[in-house]
Write a protein that holds these residues in place. Structure first.
Motif, PDB file in Angstrom:
ATOM      1  N   TYR A  49       0.838  -1.206   0.000  1.00  0.00           N
ATOM      2  CA  TYR A  49       0.000   0.000   0.000  1.00  0.00           C
ATOM      3  C   TYR A  49       0.871   1.253   0.000  1.00  0.00           C
ATOM      4  N   ILE A  50       1.956   1.210   0.794  1.00  0.00           N
ATOM      5  CA  ILE A  50       2.872   2.353   0.851  1.00  0.00           C
ATOM      6  C   ILE A  50       3.607   2.512  -0.476  1.00  0.00           C
ATOM      7  N   THR A  96       5.533   5.131  -6.162  1.00  0.00           N
ATOM      8  CA  THR A  96       5.829   4.594  -7.498  1.00  0.00           C
ATOM      9  C   THR A  96       4.841   5.112  -8.547  1.00  0.00           C
ATOM     10  N   PHE A  97       4.250   6.279  -8.305  1.00  0.00           N
ATOM     11  CA  PHE A  97       3.317   6.905  -9.246  1.00  0.00           C
ATOM     12  C   PHE A  97       2.167   5.974  -9.606  1.00  0.00           C
ATOM     13  N   ASN A  98       1.673   5.244  -8.613  1.00  0.00           N
ATOM     14  CA  ASN A  98       0.622   4.258  -8.864  1.00  0.00           C
ATOM     15  C   ASN A  98      -0.495   4.340  -7.823  1.00  0.00           C
ATOM     16  N   SER A 135       1.614  13.039  -7.690  1.00  0.00           N
ATOM     17  CA  SER A 135       2.668  14.046  -7.492  1.00  0.00           C
ATOM     18  C   SER A 135       3.452  13.786  -6.208  1.00  0.00           C
ATOM     19  N   PHE A 136       2.805  13.142  -5.245  1.00  0.00           N
ATOM     20  CA  PHE A 136       3.490  12.859  -3.974  1.00  0.00           C
ATOM     21  C   PHE A 136       4.713  11.975  -4.177  1.00  0.00           C
ATOM     22  N   SER A 137       4.703  11.159  -5.213  1.00  0.00           N
ATOM     23  CA  SER A 137       5.829  10.262  -5.465  1.00  0.00           C
ATOM     24  C   SER A 137       7.139  11.026  -5.683  1.00  0.00           C
ATOM     25  N   TRP A 138       7.054  12.298  -6.091  1.00  0.00           N
ATOM     26  CA  TRP A 138       8.265  13.094  -6.296  1.00  0.00           C
ATOM     27  C   TRP A 138       9.003  13.364  -4.990  1.00  0.00           C
TER      28      TRP A 138
END
Length: 497
Positions: free
Chosen positions: A257-258, A263-265, A272-275
């Protein structure tokens, strides 16, 4: 000379007030850009079909929300008013948070814009029956670290009270204040304004006071449950995954889940949080190359802040709805300005924050439009059903004849988005086709106010439903045993038994 000094001081105060006002305007305009469609086009969402949520919120332990609705705010919501009030309160919260972090003028603009740019709150604002109270909880959580770090005589008492207020509205929001507190410690470490030992003393004190607030809130929730004679719901305890399968299985699922968030998924609009993981890596590399004397401390605290994004997933050991991930936008914005401070970039930071804001605005407004189109489809289907009832049963009396819906149906919605949680969901499919919700939808849209069937009629209708066709076949509407049966699907939901 004395008059000149007073004039300078007054000018400084005016400049500070003007700066705060300008930050508020930036925040409000940003929020309006991201959530403008919902503000201007109120759209009925799941859970908004009920006019009175007092019992439900008290049973969930959200007694603060229940009392605010009972004595101060409109129940359950007012189209436009509730949403705009929410955005105004959130704008104040953004200004308070940026001031607490003691950011420069330009950095504070970037922080506020980035705070709004990640549209996690779309998943919360979708439920207008709690938007204004959630905003108040975020405001209390933004003020609480200020109080904790202040020189007030009764600051610990005030901090605990603010934390209780937040917890009483929405239990997961206390993570918001803690994330803001951690971000402040990181920035102080970068500026060499705090010692290693002091950081750990403050973290320990903060956590201790939060635990006290949680315990007091639980006692108050229990007491209110007793005096109102409303039993506490097992909703939160049912969410806990730990102990329901092996430790390794639960840990593995939590990690998956994390992983989606980095991983942009993940859910629509939140990629955007993946950045942040990339920014965290770049910042760590920069500090190590520079041989910053507090590099390991800053990197460790930054990783801790990043991991705190997933506090609920870790605590529950289970999937968590995106609406509960309240601290994501704050951590997204905080890590962004932390990295910008390490690299000492200002104009580029403002430009990037505006890019992220545009991305977030497009995602958020599309989410709300998908809900709007779902309601259009639902209303069209509802009108077709009522028309078919009167066609099939000419002497149907809506005031005397009960109606029962069997099964679930999902009307066509070309705007429905993958991985968007409940956005675009139909009232006719929710809970596998819940009669209470479907009746509520008909009623709140002024289409029809149906009567519920009694237990004896329900049993006869369930037995008869197996042998009739499903909607949109016109024979899916039948008059049986003094009640109307509308078969909209083949599978009967357990909530209708």
């Amino acid at each position: 000379m004395h008059n000149f000094d007073i004039k300078i001081n007054l000018n400084n105060i005016y400049d500070k007030l003007f700066l705060q006002r300008f930050k508020f305007i930036i925040a409000l305009l940003s929020y309006l850009l991201v959530y403008g469609f919902e503000v201007t086009h109120f759209t009925l969402s799941i859970d908004e079909e009920f006019f009175d949520n007092f019992r439900q919120t008290v049973s969930l332990g959200r007694w603060g929300h229940a009392l605010l609705r009972l004595y101060l705010l409109p129940e359950p919501y007012v189209p436009f008013f509730s949403a705009i009030l929410c955005l105004i309160i959130l704008s104040f919260s953004a200004v308070i948070s940026s001031s607490y972090l003691k950011l420069s003028k330009v950095a504070s603009y970037s922080f506020i814009i980035m705070l709004v740019a990640l549209p996690q709150l779309a998943y919360q604002i979708q439920f207008e029956n709690q938007v204004d109270t959630i905003a108040l909880a975020i405001l209390f959580s933004s003020i609480s670290p200020h109080v904790f770090s202040s020189r007030l005589k009764f600051k610990r008492t005030a901090f605990v009270l603010l934390s209780i207020f937040s917890l009483s509205i929405y239990q997961s929001i206390f993570f918001y204040g803690f994330s803001l507190f951690l971000a402040s410690l990181i920035l102080k470490s970068i500026r060499n304004e705090i010692r290693f030992r002091e950081i750990f003393i403050q973290i320990f004190s903060y956590i201790l006071l939060i635990v006290i607030a949680i315990v007091i809130n639980a006692i108050i929730a229990k007491y209110i449950s007793l005096i109102t004679d409303i039993p506490q719901s097992s909703y939160l305890s049912a969410m806990i995954g730990w102990g329901k399968s092996s430790f390794l299985q639960t840990l593995s699922l939590s990690f998956l889940y994390i992983k989606e968030y980095v991983t942009f998924n993940t859910f629509y609009g939140l990629n955007s949080f993946s950045w942040t993981s990339f920014l965290l890596g770049v910042m760590s590399l920069k500090l190590l190359i520079q041989k910053h004397k507090k590099a390991l401390l800053i990197i460790s605290l930054s990783i801790f802040l990043f991991i705190s994004s997933f506090s609920l997933i870790i605590v529950f050991g289970a999937w968590v709805a995106p609406r509960a991930m309240i601290q994501l936008p704050l951590i997204f914005a905080a890590l962004f300005v932390i990295v910008c401070e390490v690299f000492n970039v200002k104009r580029l930071a403002c430009f990037l924050s505006l890019v992220f804001l545009c991305v977030g605005a497009s995602s958020s407004n599309r989410l709300f439009y998908s809900d709007y189109m779902a309601r259009e489809s639902d209303k069209q289907m509802a009108r077709q059903i009522i028309s078919q009832i009167y066609t099939q049963i000419p002497d149907f009396n809506i005031n005397k004849t009960p109606v029962f819906f069997y099964g679930a149906y999902s009307p066509d919605n070309e705007w429905k988005i993958k991985k968007s949680d409940v956005f675009g969901a139909s009232f006719f499919e929710w809970d596998g086709g819940n009669n209470i919700r479907i009746h509520g939808f008909f009623n709140i849209n002024n289409i029809a106010n149906f009567i519920m069937v009694d237990s004896a009629q329900k049993k006869a209708l369930i037995n008869a439903a197996r042998n009739i066709p499903t909607w949109p076949n016109r024979e899916s509407v039948q008059f049986i045993d003094g009640a109307v049966l509308v078969k909209i699907g083949n599978e009967l939901s357990s909530v209708n038994l």
